[in-house]
Enzyme design. Structure first.
Site, PDB file in Angstrom:
ATOM      1  N   HIS A  70     -42.028  -4.073   5.283  1.00  0.00           N
ATOM      2  CA  HIS A  70     -40.939  -4.373   6.210  1.00  0.00           C
ATOM      3  C   HIS A  70     -40.509  -3.192   7.083  1.00  0.00           C
ATOM      4  O   HIS A  70     -39.613  -3.352   7.913  1.00  0.00           O
ATOM      5  CB  HIS A  70     -39.725  -4.863   5.411  1.00  0.00           C
ATOM      6  N   HIS A  86     -37.722  -0.703  11.478  1.00  0.00           N
ATOM      7  CA  HIS A  86     -37.340  -1.560  10.344  1.00  0.00           C
ATOM      8  C   HIS A  86     -37.386  -3.009  10.817  1.00  0.00           C
ATOM      9  O   HIS A  86     -36.609  -3.404  11.681  1.00  0.00           O
ATOM     10  CB  HIS A  86     -35.927  -1.186   9.870  1.00  0.00           C
TER      11      HIS A  86
END
Length: 162
Positions: A70, A86
């Site tokens: 992620h 992110h």
């Protein structure tokens, strides 16, 4: 005054709408705890957008020092500046579902190189915000300038780090 040649152009890792980090529903980003930057909100119809999968690309040339399903960090060749990408908020809770790694941690990569393939739509369907914070890690106040605002395509300038 810093040397202009020392400026680092940070590119959009994904397409969407560039907005202030203050729009991110996580205080770690919205309050600048990890550094300044820009949030990119993926939108339907933009290079995969919410509907399909898209690649998140390296925002700068350098070393891929951290790689998770992620999120990732690329360290600039000067080894003084790292950029965090992110993919979504609280997406660590998805345990990698909807994310495919396209690069290896420790690799030297060029700006624009695909790092992770992901689905903003799947992230949203799981109840997680699909916003993508792009952060100049631990940058000094005022070091990040020329912040993008509005629609950006993958690979376009997001901000300049001086």
């Amino acid at each position: 005054m810093s040397d202009v040649t020392d400026a680092l152009d940070v590119l959009a890792p994904v397409a969407g709408t560039a907005l202030s980090l203050s729009t991110v529903p996580d205080p770690v980003f919205s309050e600048g705890m990890v550094g300044p930057g820009v949030a990119v909100h993926p939108e339907p119809g933009q290079e995969g957008g919410q509907e399909g999968t898209q690649s998140a690309v390296a925002p700068i040339t350098g070393d891929l020092v951290k790689l998770h399903p992620h999120a990732f960090v690329v360290m600039a060749p000067d080894q003084r500046r790292g950029v965090l990408v992110h993919l979504g908020i609280d997406t660590v809770e998805l345990a990698g579902e909807g994310f495919t790694l396209l690069a290896e941690e420790g690799a030297r990569i060029e700006a624009g190189t695909p790092v992770i393939r992901w689905s903003p739509g799947l992230v949203a369907a799981q109840g997680k915000p699909s916003v993508v914070p792009v952060v100049a890690l631990d940058a000094a106040e005022g070091a990040v300038r020329d912040l993008a605002d509005g629609v950006v395509r993958t690979g376009e300038s997001l901000f300049t780090w001086h």
